[in-house]
Structure formats: C-alpha cells, structure tokens
Design a protein around this motif. Structure first.
Motif, mmCIF file in Angstrom:
data_model
loop_
_atom_site.group_PDB
_atom_site.id
_atom_site.type_symbol
_atom_site.label_atom_id
_atom_site.label_comp_id
_atom_site.label_asym_id
_atom_site.label_seq_id
_atom_site.Cartn_x
_atom_site.Cartn_y
_atom_site.Cartn_z
ATOM 1 N N HIS A 175 0.875 -1.171 0.000
ATOM 2 C CA HIS A 175 0.000 0.000 0.000
ATOM 3 C C HIS A 175 0.913 1.223 0.000
ATOM 4 O O HIS A 175 2.115 1.116 0.290
ATOM 5 C CB HIS A 175 -0.892 -0.006 1.253
ATOM 6 N N PRO A 176 0.396 2.409 -0.311
ATOM 7 C CA PRO A 176 1.260 3.598 -0.262
ATOM 8 C C PRO A 176 1.816 3.814 1.144
ATOM 9 O O PRO A 176 1.105 3.670 2.146
ATOM 10 C CB PRO A 176 0.298 4.738 -0.649
ATOM 11 N N VAL A 177 3.105 4.132 1.218
ATOM 12 C CA VAL A 177 3.779 4.349 2.499
ATOM 13 C C VAL A 177 4.470 5.715 2.431
ATOM 14 O O VAL A 177 5.504 5.855 1.769
ATOM 15 C CB VAL A 177 4.826 3.240 2.784
ATOM 16 N N PRO A 178 3.899 6.740 3.082
ATOM 17 C CA PRO A 178 4.451 8.087 2.938
ATOM 18 C C PRO A 178 5.872 8.245 3.448
ATOM 19 O O PRO A 178 6.568 9.180 3.060
ATOM 20 C CB PRO A 178 3.469 8.950 3.751
ATOM 21 N N TYR A 179 6.324 7.328 4.303
ATOM 22 C CA TYR A 179 7.665 7.441 4.884
ATOM 23 C C TYR A 179 8.603 6.342 4.354
ATOM 24 O O TYR A 179 9.621 6.043 4.984
ATOM 25 C CB TYR A 179 7.588 7.352 6.416
ATOM 26 N N PHE A 180 8.311 5.774 3.195
ATOM 27 C CA PHE A 180 9.131 4.653 2.734
ATOM 28 C C PHE A 180 10.581 5.059 2.485
ATOM 29 O O PHE A 180 11.510 4.294 2.779
ATOM 30 C CB PHE A 180 8.544 4.013 1.473
ATOM 31 N N LEU A 181 10.820 6.246 1.951
ATOM 32 C CA LEU A 181 12.200 6.681 1.738
ATOM 33 C C LEU A 181 12.942 6.816 3.064
ATOM 34 O O LEU A 181 14.146 6.545 3.137
ATOM 35 C CB LEU A 181 12.234 7.998 0.967
ATOM 36 N N ASP A 182 12.220 7.222 4.112
ATOM 37 C CA ASP A 182 12.841 7.282 5.439
ATOM 38 C C ASP A 182 13.268 5.894 5.903
ATOM 39 O O ASP A 182 14.319 5.729 6.530
ATOM 40 C CB ASP A 182 11.857 7.878 6.451
ATOM 41 N N LEU A 183 12.445 4.884 5.585
ATOM 42 C CA LEU A 183 12.823 3.513 5.930
ATOM 43 C C LEU A 183 14.092 3.102 5.197
ATOM 44 O O LEU A 183 14.961 2.437 5.769
ATOM 45 C CB LEU A 183 11.688 2.555 5.573
ATOM 46 N N ASP A 442 7.166 10.366 12.154
ATOM 47 C CA ASP A 442 5.821 9.831 12.016
ATOM 48 C C ASP A 442 5.534 8.996 13.255
ATOM 49 O O ASP A 442 6.427 8.304 13.764
ATOM 50 C CB ASP A 442 5.731 8.957 10.759
ATOM 51 N N PRO A 443 4.274 9.015 13.776
ATOM 52 C CA PRO A 443 3.972 8.217 14.968
ATOM 53 C C PRO A 443 4.197 6.730 14.782
ATOM 54 O O PRO A 443 4.435 6.000 15.753
ATOM 55 C CB PRO A 443 2.493 8.518 15.243
ATOM 56 N N ASN A 444 4.143 6.261 13.547
ATOM 57 C CA ASN A 444 4.301 4.830 13.291
ATOM 58 C C ASN A 444 5.650 4.303 13.758
ATOM 59 O O ASN A 444 5.764 3.134 14.138
ATOM 60 C CB ASN A 444 4.124 4.547 11.799
ATOM 61 N N THR A 445 6.669 5.146 13.759
ATOM 62 C CA THR A 445 7.997 4.688 14.171
ATOM 63 C C THR A 445 8.020 4.295 15.648
ATOM 64 O O THR A 445 8.848 3.492 16.078
ATOM 65 C CB THR A 445 9.067 5.758 13.883
ATOM 66 N N PHE A 446 7.099 4.842 16.446
ATOM 67 C CA PHE A 446 6.961 4.459 17.847
ATOM 68 C C PHE A 446 5.917 3.361 18.027
ATOM 69 O O PHE A 446 6.146 2.371 18.719
ATOM 70 C CB PHE A 446 6.567 5.678 18.694
ATOM 71 N N LEU A 447 4.771 3.524 17.385
ATOM 72 C CA LEU A 447 3.655 2.614 17.648
ATOM 73 C C LEU A 447 3.876 1.234 17.061
ATOM 74 O O LEU A 447 3.403 0.234 17.615
ATOM 75 C CB LEU A 447 2.360 3.233 17.105
ATOM 76 N N SER A 448 4.601 1.133 15.961
ATOM 77 C CA SER A 448 4.841 -0.185 15.362
ATOM 78 C C SER A 448 5.725 -1.064 16.243
ATOM 79 O O SER A 448 5.797 -2.279 16.037
ATOM 80 C CB SER A 448 5.477 -0.025 13.974
ATOM 81 N N ALA A 477 -6.584 6.186 3.080
ATOM 82 C CA ALA A 477 -6.216 6.971 1.896
ATOM 83 C C ALA A 477 -5.735 8.371 2.254
ATOM 84 O O ALA A 477 -4.979 8.979 1.491
ATOM 85 C CB ALA A 477 -7.403 7.056 0.936
ATOM 86 N N THR A 478 -6.172 8.909 3.388
ATOM 87 C CA THR A 478 -5.779 10.263 3.764
ATOM 88 C C THR A 478 -4.957 10.238 5.051
ATOM 89 O O THR A 478 -5.123 9.365 5.901
ATOM 90 C CB THR A 478 -7.016 11.157 3.987
ATOM 91 N N GLN A 479 -4.093 11.229 5.177
ATOM 92 C CA GLN A 479 -3.259 11.328 6.384
ATOM 93 C C GLN A 479 -4.120 11.588 7.615
ATOM 94 O O GLN A 479 -3.826 11.078 8.708
ATOM 95 C CB GLN A 479 -2.235 12.457 6.208
#
Length: 541
Positions: A175-183, A442-448, A477-479
C-alpha cells in the motif's frame, strides 16, 4: 599537557569534584589505535557497540558507526533530510505503490562494484528468519515481505523487490507508504558485501575482513575503548568527506566523558546521558553547550509474561505512582518535558493522546484491587537498566517512589549494554529502562514497536485490536484518517500499560562551534559523521 579550557574546568567544577573526574578518566585507555595516523576527530559515542552488522544493530551508538561505514539507497544530511545515496534518482508510480531506484556507479571498499542484485540479496538477508534481525519488520510494507520474514513464504522471488538490471531496483509496496524513503535510510536497509558475509560468517565485521561502501572504512576496533575509522577513497562522494580519521570512544560514565571533552581528549559528545546532570544548569550557559528537543522518549517496559505484571491493574498502579516531574527537575534537568504519551510532539497533524497521569490514590486502589493492599504480598521485582549514571539515578528515584506510594520494594539490576540488550530481547527481566529515538518523523515509528511479535516489542504484550488499528491506518487513503487510527491505537497502548512513558528527550551536544562544523539542528538528532568538518584543531598533538 592540559590546555586553558581544562584549567577553567578546575575552577568551574571545584577541586574535589575535578579530582574525582580525572581519577575516573584515568581508567579509560586514551591512546590512539596503533598502526594508523592520528585521528582528526575524536567523539564520545556511548556504550561499547553490540555489533557493526547493519542488519543486526538496534542502538544509537551502533547506528552512528554503521551509517559511517555503509550507505543505503538514500541517506540523511546534517539537517536530517532525505538525500540521494547509492540511488542517484528514483520515481514513484501514480498509485504510490512502486518505487524504481536508479543506482549510481558505486564500489565497495575492496574495489568490486555494488550492483542492484547485491542490494536485493542484502535485503533478502535482512528479512530472512535465519538472520533474526530485530528491525526486519520495517520491511513489512513491501509486498509479501512479512510472509517471508515470518517463514510462511519460502520463495523470495515473490517478495516485491527485484533487480531487472545491474543499476535498477524496483520495489512494490502493499500500500502507499508516505515514509518509505525514510525507511530506506535505516541501517537494516543497507547493502552488505554478500560474498564477504558468506565467507566469514559472524566474523565478517572484524577489521581484517570487513568490506563497506560508506564514507569510512574500519581501521580497528578495541573492545571497551574505541572504534577507529578512516576515510574511504572509493566512496562515491569522497570529495565531500572532510575528516580523514575518526575515533569513536566507548564511554558510559558521564564524568569520564565530560573530562575527556574538557581536557581536549574528545571534540564532541553526542549523548545527553553522557553530560553530568549535577551541574547542568551552570553547564548550559557555556558556549559549547548545544540543546534542543528531539524525537525520542524515555520509558519503562513491563514484562507482561511475568506475574503479577500480567495484570494490567498492577502495571497501571506502577505507572500512576511515578512522579515524572520529580525525574525531570531532580535528575535530568535539561528542560525535558514529561511524557503523557509514547509519541513525542512534533509530527505535523498528529496530536498524541494523554495517558495515565500521576495519581497516587488511584494507584494504591488499583494495587489493592489486584490483591496487594498496601503492597502486602507483592513479590520482589527488579528494575533492569543499562550502565550509566543517569539511568541509575532514575531507577533509584522510581524505586523510592514505589516504596513511598505503594509500599513495595524492588531491586535494581545494572547490566552492560550488550548484556542488557540480550536480556531485553529475551524477556529476561521484570521492569526495564528503555528509550526509543524516532527513525522518521511519524507516529508509526513508535507505535509499530508494540505490534504482536515485533522484533523490538520486548514486553510480551499482544493485542489484536492494536494490531488491527495499525493495519487499518496503513490502508487509509488520507493522512487525517490515518492519524485518527494511529491515535486510537496509542490510546489503547497507554491504557493497557505494557509501558510507562516518562519524559521526552532534550538533545544535548557538547562541541565548540568555532572549531567543529557540519552539525545541523533537527528533530531526529541525526548528525552524520561524513558531514562534519574541522575548522581548527582543539586537541593537543
């Protein structure tokens, strides 16, 4: 010979304290690595690195070194922004799911070319269950990567990454991942020299074997002393690397680190935990003191697989009896904000929820409801923390709080960095000091972290609703809707209390800006060694 700044330090600190600091520093070997040129830059890096394998590391001290030795498809600059790395350019498909990376002509430090096929093979190694990387779940957004990581899928060719030619890597996402380049800038995404790894196995990162593709190569590694790096002449932008030799010192005592800096034994301290807090207020007025907020949280983990921590009432009682204001005013004293949530502020559009507040009366009530009125019958648990003065001070303070508020006694358990990480990952603890520095904004870096079975969960906690909320967030689909799902997940995490957030970090760096340049302010507290440059040497020959 001691320079003028050291003489100033004697006056600033007082003779008795100065003597104690010097005595502590004499225990540290301070001679440069043999058989190499003197270092142009010496910095205090924190604990002894657990590894230099980018697919296996988990801590900041290791990450700094691996970032100097290796480079992924993209990198970060001194301001923490994503910039091209091994990939000179890339495109994203209109549906936001396919990245096409175009590799530049790069070579490893032994001269052989770095190809797209080798990068794909490196990613396969990082995801493989055999490697047991604790960061492998960062690949889960790639098509079929999670199934391969968990051993459900055996055929790697079905994972959404391929190399159609020597200079192209195509990545297909679930799926689209807005922070994929950060990964892609994370060490677990770095390429590794596959032939070298296969030949030398666990010894491939030793100085006589290691092959790297970053700005620096490994000269030597003296355990509990220093890691010595030398500029890599084959690095694709070697002309932009200004420091030819760097020594990274393994130091855990704040007084030792500070004395090294003051006596010109080190040019830079990057870790706030290595700055003595007992005179931080005075120190903060010095011109070499640099501070600012960054995206990181200090918290305690509870091992929910152990009784009575398996009872959420007990966990909440422990969390609600911690006076966080006492910690930041008495111990840390660098302007840290108490943490009502796991995710720090700073993500545009995301407001973290407020979790359990300090409430001694409710804490005592919860403990009584769990069967331990006034602390009677409560087993003797322990707080695990890695070696460090501030970690010990915080653990001691919380030990006192739990005795005062709940009537329970806990023991303190101190371990060196490598041992501590092993105890944490194998759940060989009751309560453990922890911290997390956001890998991307992004909060995902903590919550994941706390997904069921996550490589860095390290609590034994599992919640299907929590997992589902993070999965739903990934598909939004939206932030705005994505952040709503993430906020709901964080509320659940804070209510279940497998962790107790304590405070948000305040970055503290010690360096003389008129001597050392290339350090940029950023919320990720990210300072690549390749970006640093010396304006004027400040250390004695």
């Amino acid at each position: 010979m001691v320079d003028s700044r050291a003489r100033q330090a004697r006056t600033f600190l007082g003779r008795g304290l100065w003597g104690a600091i010097v005595a502590g520093t004499l225990l540290l070997g301070c001679s440069p690595c043999p058989g190499s040129s003197p270092p142009e830059l010496v910095f205090v890096n924190g604990p002894e690195p657990e590894s230099l394998d980018p697919h296996l590391i988990t801590g900041q001290p290791e990450s700094r070194l691996c970032e100097a030795l290796f480079e992924g498809l993209v990198a970060r600059d001194a301001q923490g922004r994503i910039v091209p790395g091994v990939a000179e350019s890339w495109e994203l498909s209109p549906d936001g799911r396919t990245y096409t990376f175009h590799l530049r002509s790069c070579r490893w430090s032994d001269g052989h070319p770095l190809t797209a096929a080798e990068l794909v093979a490196s990613w396969q190694r990082a995801i493989s269950p055999k490697t047991a990387s604790r960061y492998a779940d960062l690949y889960d957004d790639i098509e079929n990567a999670r199934s391969y990581r968990l051993g459900r899928l055996k055929d790697f060719s079905r994972v959404g990454v391929r190399a159609p030619d020597a200079r192209t890597v195509i990545v297909r996402l679930e799926h689209p991942v807005p922070y994929f380049l950060d990964l892609c800038a994370q060490p677990v995404f770095y390429p590794v020299p596959i032939a070298t790894v296969e030949r030398w196995k666990d010894d491939w990162t030793k100085p006589r074997h290691i092959v790297s593709n970053g700005a620096y190569t490994l000269v030597s590694w003296r355990i509990n002393d220093r890691v010595c790096l030398r500029k890599n002449p084959l690095y694709w932008r070697a002309n932009e690397v200004h420091i030819s030799r760097i020594d990274a010192l393994a130091v855990t005592q704040a007084t030792t680190a500070f004395n090294l800096f003051y006596t010109s034994g080190a040019d830079l301290i990057l870790d706030k935990g290595l700055v003595p807090t007992f005179f931080l207020e005075s120190l903060s007025r010095q011109p070499y003191f640099h501070s600012g907020p960054f995206f990181a949280t200090y918290f305690y983990r509870f091992n929910v697989t152990r009784w009575p921590l398996s009872d959420p009432r007990v966990r909440k009682a422990l969390a609600m009896s911690i006076n966080k204001n006492r910690l930041v005013t008495r111990i840390t004293r660098a302007g840290e904000r108490i943490a009502p949530s796991l995710t720090p502020p700073g993500v545009p559009g995301y407001t973290p929820p407020k979790g359990l507040a300090y409430n001694p009366e409710r804490a005592r009530q919860l403990l009584a409801e769990a069967g331990f009125p006034g602390g009677k019958g409560f087993p003797r648990l322990s707080i695990l923390y890695n070696a460090g003065q501030q970690n010990e001070q915080i653990a001691t303070e919380i030990q006192a709080m739990w005795r005062e508020v709940l009537g329970i006694d806990v023991e303190l358990r101190n371990e060196e960095w490598k041992v501590y990480l092993g105890s944490l990952s194998s759940l060989q603890y009751d309560i453990a000091r922890s911290s997390w520095v956001g890998d991307y904004l992004d909060p995902n870096t903590f919550l994941s972290l706390f997904l069921s079975g996550g490589g860095n969960n390290n609590t034994g906690w599992s919640n299907r609703r929590y997992d589902a909320l993070l999965q739903e967030a990934a598909r939004e689909a939206t932030q705005k809707r994505r952040f709503e799902r993430l906020r709901e997940a964080e509320e659940l995490l804070l209510e279940e209390a497998p962790i107790a957030p304590l405070y948000f970090y305040q970055a503290v760096l010690l360096y003389h800006a008129d001597h050392l340049g290339g350090i940029g302010p950023n919320l990720l507290d990210h300072h690549p060694l390749r970006c640093l440059f010396i304006r004027k040497s400040i250390r004695n020959p």
